[in-house]
Design a protein around this motif. Structure first.
Motif, short mmCIF file in Angstrom:
data_model
loop_
_atom_site.label_atom_id
_atom_site.label_comp_id
_atom_site.label_asym_id
_atom_site.label_seq_id
_atom_site.Cartn_x
_atom_site.Cartn_y
_atom_site.Cartn_z
N GLY A 353 0.78 -1.24 0.00
CA GLY A 353 0.00 0.00 0.00
C GLY A 353 0.80 1.28 0.00
N LEU A 354 2.05 1.22 -0.49
CA LEU A 354 2.91 2.40 -0.47
C LEU A 354 2.31 3.58 -1.21
N LEU A 355 1.62 3.34 -2.33
CA LEU A 355 1.16 4.45 -3.16
C LEU A 355 0.18 5.36 -2.42
N ASP A 356 -0.64 4.80 -1.54
CA ASP A 356 -1.54 5.64 -0.76
C ASP A 356 -0.73 6.62 0.08
N ASP A 357 0.38 6.15 0.64
CA ASP A 357 1.21 7.01 1.46
C ASP A 357 1.93 8.06 0.62
N THR A 358 2.42 7.68 -0.56
CA THR A 358 3.15 8.65 -1.38
C THR A 358 2.21 9.76 -1.88
N ARG A 359 0.96 9.44 -2.09
CA ARG A 359 0.02 10.50 -2.48
C ARG A 359 -0.16 11.51 -1.36
N ALA A 360 -0.18 11.04 -0.13
CA ALA A 360 -0.24 11.97 0.99
C ALA A 360 1.05 12.78 1.09
N GLN A 361 2.19 12.14 0.82
CA GLN A 361 3.46 12.86 0.84
C GLN A 361 3.50 13.93 -0.25
N ALA A 362 2.98 13.60 -1.43
CA ALA A 362 2.96 14.58 -2.52
C ALA A 362 2.11 15.79 -2.14
N ALA A 363 1.01 15.54 -1.45
CA ALA A 363 0.15 16.66 -1.02
C ALA A 363 0.89 17.56 -0.03
N ARG A 364 1.74 16.98 0.81
CA ARG A 364 2.54 17.79 1.74
C ARG A 364 3.50 18.70 0.98
N LEU A 365 4.12 18.16 -0.06
CA LEU A 365 5.01 18.98 -0.88
C LEU A 365 4.24 20.12 -1.55
N THR A 366 3.06 19.82 -2.05
CA THR A 366 2.23 20.84 -2.70
C THR A 366 1.96 22.00 -1.75
N ARG A 367 1.54 21.67 -0.54
CA ARG A 367 1.21 22.73 0.44
C ARG A 367 2.46 23.51 0.84
N ALA A 368 3.57 22.81 1.04
CA ALA A 368 4.78 23.48 1.53
C ALA A 368 5.34 24.45 0.50
N PHE A 369 5.25 24.09 -0.79
CA PHE A 369 5.87 24.92 -1.83
C PHE A 369 4.91 25.95 -2.42
N ALA A 370 3.64 25.91 -2.07
CA ALA A 370 2.67 26.86 -2.64
C ALA A 370 3.09 28.32 -2.45
N PRO A 371 3.63 28.72 -1.29
CA PRO A 371 4.00 30.14 -1.13
C PRO A 371 5.11 30.60 -2.07
N LEU A 372 5.84 29.66 -2.68
CA LEU A 372 6.92 30.04 -3.58
C LEU A 372 6.40 30.44 -4.97
N ALA A 373 5.17 30.07 -5.28
CA ALA A 373 4.65 30.25 -6.64
C ALA A 373 4.77 31.67 -7.18
N PRO A 374 4.49 32.72 -6.40
CA PRO A 374 4.58 34.07 -6.98
C PRO A 374 5.99 34.48 -7.39
N ARG A 375 7.00 33.82 -6.85
CA ARG A 375 8.38 34.23 -7.13
C ARG A 375 9.00 33.50 -8.31
N VAL A 376 8.40 32.40 -8.73
CA VAL A 376 8.99 31.56 -9.76
C VAL A 376 7.99 31.39 -10.90
N ALA A 377 8.41 30.69 -11.94
CA ALA A 377 7.53 30.44 -13.09
C ALA A 377 7.18 28.96 -13.16
N HIS A 378 5.92 28.70 -13.47
CA HIS A 378 5.46 27.36 -13.79
C HIS A 378 5.78 26.36 -12.67
N LEU A 379 5.41 26.71 -11.45
CA LEU A 379 5.49 25.73 -10.37
C LEU A 379 4.56 24.58 -10.73
N ARG A 380 5.09 23.39 -10.80
CA ARG A 380 4.33 22.26 -11.31
C ARG A 380 4.70 20.99 -10.55
N GLN A 381 3.79 20.02 -10.59
CA GLN A 381 4.01 18.80 -9.83
C GLN A 381 3.18 17.68 -10.41
#
Length: 448
Positions: A353-381
């Motif tokens: 069941g690793l994939l369920d956990d990695t999807r939660a980990q990906a969501a953590r990265l999304t939230r953590a890096f969201a404040p960087l979006a105005p300073r950079v171009a094409h923040l994507r994941q």
């Protein structure tokens, strides 16, 4: 031994890959002594978060006990035997399990030693299978603009990253290079139209199209949608051309599914966890490509291994007692039992069941890096791969960013002006916050 001693000895004796050796005085190699989880520790005891998973291979962190135990157990039984004329349980089990993940659509696994060798194998199998069917004129290959598939001569022939191929261009086969889809440009329809035009004109001479599904890595983490690949699969079926999915970088869960192609085929998977058993309902066979290539993460960053998965149709083209119709390709360590044992341990983790956990980990990265979006171009994941572009990046941006990141306990190597993370699957809230803070601090240093 102190860090300068080891770095100096390395500069004198080791020819480092993907490295301008004349600049090692300015960019000294990090002398790494050990690894623990997502961290690498140098000879002076300083630690660095392995944000690029040591060239995209490390899935579960360094010194993972389950992987090491699997390798140690196999080492006590059978370290190696040639796979020509012999077989062994770890290789057979690995091939069976990977085939099952495609619902049997790709039921034959050929083993190689690394990613480039897997590309070579698939290109040769495609051409040779057409030849065995009486169509030797189908010998041309197609790749996408800015694609990367390796640096041996065959793989380099279907690579369109100029810094890698220009010096060797006189030695290479001439591949067709077609417009690449790029979500930043919104050009997927145009890219498919260009592919259709080429296949309509040259399908009688074209053996195969090779692509990196969903993300073109060395191009700067260029991302595009599954819809483009569905259209490409339909085109290759229509014109009778093989399709090779190079998942060397994007397989093994990096994009949110074990195979990136599952998002293309729409393979709905149902998991029933009874020990290591996993039940799946897969997409129809015609939705899968003719080849899937795996390497990098398949052994979790422990051993060199690659696999080429292919169909009954390709396999059957070689079914003959005529030696000239056989696929006479080999590597001395093909299907090494130690590497296969490691890969089976990797699959055990996904079956649990690793994939369920990695999807939660990906969501953590999304939230953590969201404040960087105005300073950079094409923040994507996509899944566990996150990237952004730095507008007006200064000269030697990638080198400078890499060096300054070390001061923030970060080992990271941008591609041109693209900063990306492809970390081990060990991201909790605190780790995601640390990565976002370290990347932001490094960006501030570089752009100051």
């Amino acid at each position: 031994m102190t860090a300068p001693d080891l770095a100096q000895r390395s500069r004198a004796a080791v020819w480092h890959p993907c490295t301008q050796m004349a600049r090692l005085a300015q960019v000294p190699p990090l002398p790494i002594a050990r690894g623990e989880g997502p961290w690498l520790i140098d000879t002076d005891g300083r630690r660095y978060f392995d944000a690029n998973s040591s060239w995209w291979v490390n899935l579960f962190g360094h010194s993972d006990k389950a992987l090491h135990d699997a390798i140690k157990a196999q080492l006590d039984t059978l370290p190696h035997v040639m796979l020509a004329g012999c077989t062994h349980e770890p290789a057979v089990r690995l091939a069976e399990r990977l085939s099952a993940r495609t619902g049997g659509a790709l039921g034959h696994a050929f083993f190689g030693s690394d990613g480039a060798s897997a590309v070579e194998i698939a290109l040769k199998q495609s051409f040779h299978s057409w030849k065995n069917r009486g169509q030797p004129e189908k010998r041309e290959f197609v790749c996408l603009q800015n694609s990367y598939h390796g640096e041996t001569l065959g793989a380099l022939s279907v690579t369109d990253v100029q810094v890698f191929r220009d010096a060797y261009d006189p030695l290479l086969m001439r591949a067709h290079i077609v417009a690449s889809p790029d979500a930043r440009r919104g050009n997927e329809a145009e890219a498919l139209a260009a592919m259709r035009a080429l296949l309509a004109e040259r399908h009688a001479q074209i053996a195969c199209v090779i692509v990196e599904p969903l993300i073109q890595g060395a191009a700067g983490m260029v991302m595009y949608s599954p819809e483009y690949l569905r259209g490409l699969r339909a085109l290759t079926r229509e014109f009778g051309v093989h399709l090779i999915a190079d998942e060397i970088a994007v397989g093994c869960g990096r994009t949110g599914t074990f195979f990136a192609w599952e998002q293309v085929a729409g393979a709905a998977q149902q998991h029933s966890h009874r020990g290591t058993e996993t039940q799946r309902r897969s997409a129809p066979a015609q939705d899968w490509p003719d080849f899937i290539l795996l390497s990098k993460g398949i052994t979790g960053g422990t051993m060199a291994l690659s696999l080429v998965l292919t169909t009954d149709e390709v396999f059957d083209a070689f079914w003959s007692e005529d030696v000239t119709r056989g696929f006479l390709h080999s590597h001395s360590y093909t299907g090494n039992p130690l590497a296969c044992a490691a890969a089976n341990a990797v699959l055990d983790r996904f079956d649990a069941g690793l994939l369920d956990d990695t999807r939660a980990q990906a969501a953590r990265l999304t939230r953590a890096f969201a404040p960087l979006a105005p300073r950079v171009a094409h923040l994507r994941q996509r899944g566990m791969i996150l990237a952004f572009d730095v507008p007006n990046a200064p000269p030697r941006f990638a080198e400078t960013f890499h060096l300054k990141a070390r001061a923030h306990e970060l080992l990271i190597r941008p591609i041109g002006s693209t900063v990306y993370l492809m970390p081990p699957y060990l991201i909790d809230d605190a780790t995601a916050a640390f990565l976002a803070e370290a990347v932001t601090a490094t960006l501030n240093d570089v752009l100051a």
